[in-house]
Design an enzyme around this catalytic site. Structure first.
Site, mmCIF file in Angstrom:
data_model
loop_
_atom_site.group_PDB
_atom_site.id
_atom_site.type_symbol
_atom_site.label_atom_id
_atom_site.label_comp_id
_atom_site.label_asym_id
_atom_site.label_seq_id
_atom_site.Cartn_x
_atom_site.Cartn_y
_atom_site.Cartn_z
ATOM 1 N N GLY A 54 4.678 7.087 -8.617
ATOM 2 C CA GLY A 54 3.720 6.086 -9.098
ATOM 3 C C GLY A 54 4.061 4.656 -8.696
ATOM 4 C CB ILE A 55 6.684 3.151 -6.484
ATOM 5 C CG1 ILE A 55 7.842 3.754 -7.303
ATOM 6 C CG2 ILE A 55 7.043 1.745 -5.990
ATOM 7 C CD1 ILE A 55 9.147 3.930 -6.534
ATOM 8 C CG ASN A 57 -2.627 6.906 4.575
ATOM 9 O OD1 ASN A 57 -2.268 7.860 3.874
ATOM 10 N ND2 ASN A 57 -1.977 5.759 4.607
ATOM 11 N NE ARG A 97 1.396 10.320 -0.864
ATOM 12 C CZ ARG A 97 2.355 11.125 -1.308
ATOM 13 N NH1 ARG A 97 2.535 12.288 -0.767
ATOM 14 N NH2 ARG A 97 3.146 10.745 -2.305
ATOM 15 C CB ILE A 108 0.654 -1.199 -0.037
ATOM 16 C CG1 ILE A 108 1.483 -0.630 -1.198
ATOM 17 C CG2 ILE A 108 -0.401 -0.216 0.433
ATOM 18 C CD1 ILE A 108 0.656 -0.379 -2.462
ATOM 19 C CE1 TYR A 109 6.579 3.157 4.704
ATOM 20 C CE2 TYR A 109 8.485 1.904 3.936
ATOM 21 C CZ TYR A 109 7.956 3.011 4.587
ATOM 22 O OH TYR A 109 8.791 3.958 5.122
ATOM 23 C CB VAL A 110 6.262 3.503 -1.609
ATOM 24 C CG1 VAL A 110 7.384 4.149 -2.433
ATOM 25 C CG2 VAL A 110 5.470 2.528 -2.477
ATOM 26 C CE1 TYR A 131 -4.246 2.124 -1.991
ATOM 27 C CE2 TYR A 131 -5.417 2.530 0.056
ATOM 28 C CZ TYR A 131 -4.276 2.140 -0.608
ATOM 29 O OH TYR A 131 -3.163 1.751 0.100
#
Lengths: 173, 173
Positions: free
Chosen positions: A107-108, A136, A138, A97-99, A143
């Site tokens: 909130g993406i 990680n 954050r 997953i990546y934003v 999660y």
């Protein structure tokens, strides 16, 4: 705040997904460099959009404001597939997953994760698994806040991997 | 030492696989009880032997000695499937492996693992992943001896899982 849409990726999104993977791998860890293989673009197409795809992908796109001439812009993705638990049966796995950093805090990521959970229930999965690196914090906090359990912490699960020469030797080739 | 054959499971092996899963879950951890769901037998058939199977299975069977009237006897299994790494592409995952305690120490587990590595190379996979509980030192030692790397130890990968009510809440259902 801009309007965000999460949708299943189409083959035409592969260019955008590849762009994001490149950015992600460069910025993955302080001092890290991109390790993306040259054939990744064609592999993403062949492996995700054939008759029996090896993976599925969601993309997050920012929708243009009313009157804006620009089209939607892909700023994140979630790559998932279906796995199988002997005990629990059909299970969904969020591999990656990546934003983009510029779009975080809106909130993406949570929206992508929620969409994966929706797909899981629609497809009769009783579990939704993923893995995260312990530096990680954050992501781990997110999660957990969303209701996931850390099975490495709670039950002691360890990831193992054979690759390259070790795998060829194991196979006797 | 008896002769052992590792082969792809057929639908007719589901009864034997179910028998082994039941034995495994009872003996999984000291004091553990079987948590196998009642529908597992039909799920194993439907999910593993349809047009697009959710999993593949290898069975280990002891072959009868010359002149013996008994047929081969299934004493172990390995359940695997294909997953996908954004960085490495097609990957094989060994979800579950089991050898009856009475048949351990004969290298049957290693034979199953080697066969999975062969399948991996035949199918163009560059990685072979699996997970193991940290109390299962015997298994961890075996995988390491065969050339696997402990990615939780080396890189800090943690397993996360959403399930049950947490997953439904996440999906807004």
């Amino acid at each position: 705040m801009a309007s965000v849409r999460i949708r299943e990726a189409k083959e035409g999104d592969c260019g955008d997904i590849l762009r994001l993977i490149r950015v992600k791998t460069v910025g993955r860890k302080p001092g890290g460099t991109s390790r993306v293989r040259k054939t990744l673009g064609s592999a993403l197409r062949a492996d995700g959009f054939g008759e029996n795809p090896f993976y599925h992908c969601l993309v997050a796109e920012i929708l243009p404001a009313p009157g804006e001439l620009l089209g939607p812009c892909v700023v994140g993705y979630g790559i998932y597939y279906f796995i199988y638990s002997t005990w629990k049966g059909r299970t969904i796995y969020l591999e990656d997953i990546y934003v983009m950093p510029e779009y975080r805090g809106q909130g993406i990521g949570s929206k992508i994760i929620k969409k994966v959970a929706e797909v899981a229930l629609d497809k009769g999965c009783s579990q939704f698994r993923l893995a995260v690196l312990d530096w990680n914090q954050r992501a781990m906090d997110l999660y957990k806040a969303l209701g996931a359990q850390d099975l490495t912490e709670a039950e002691g699960w360890h990831f193992f991997c054979f690759q390259g020469e070790a795998m060829r030797k194991l196979a006797g080739k």
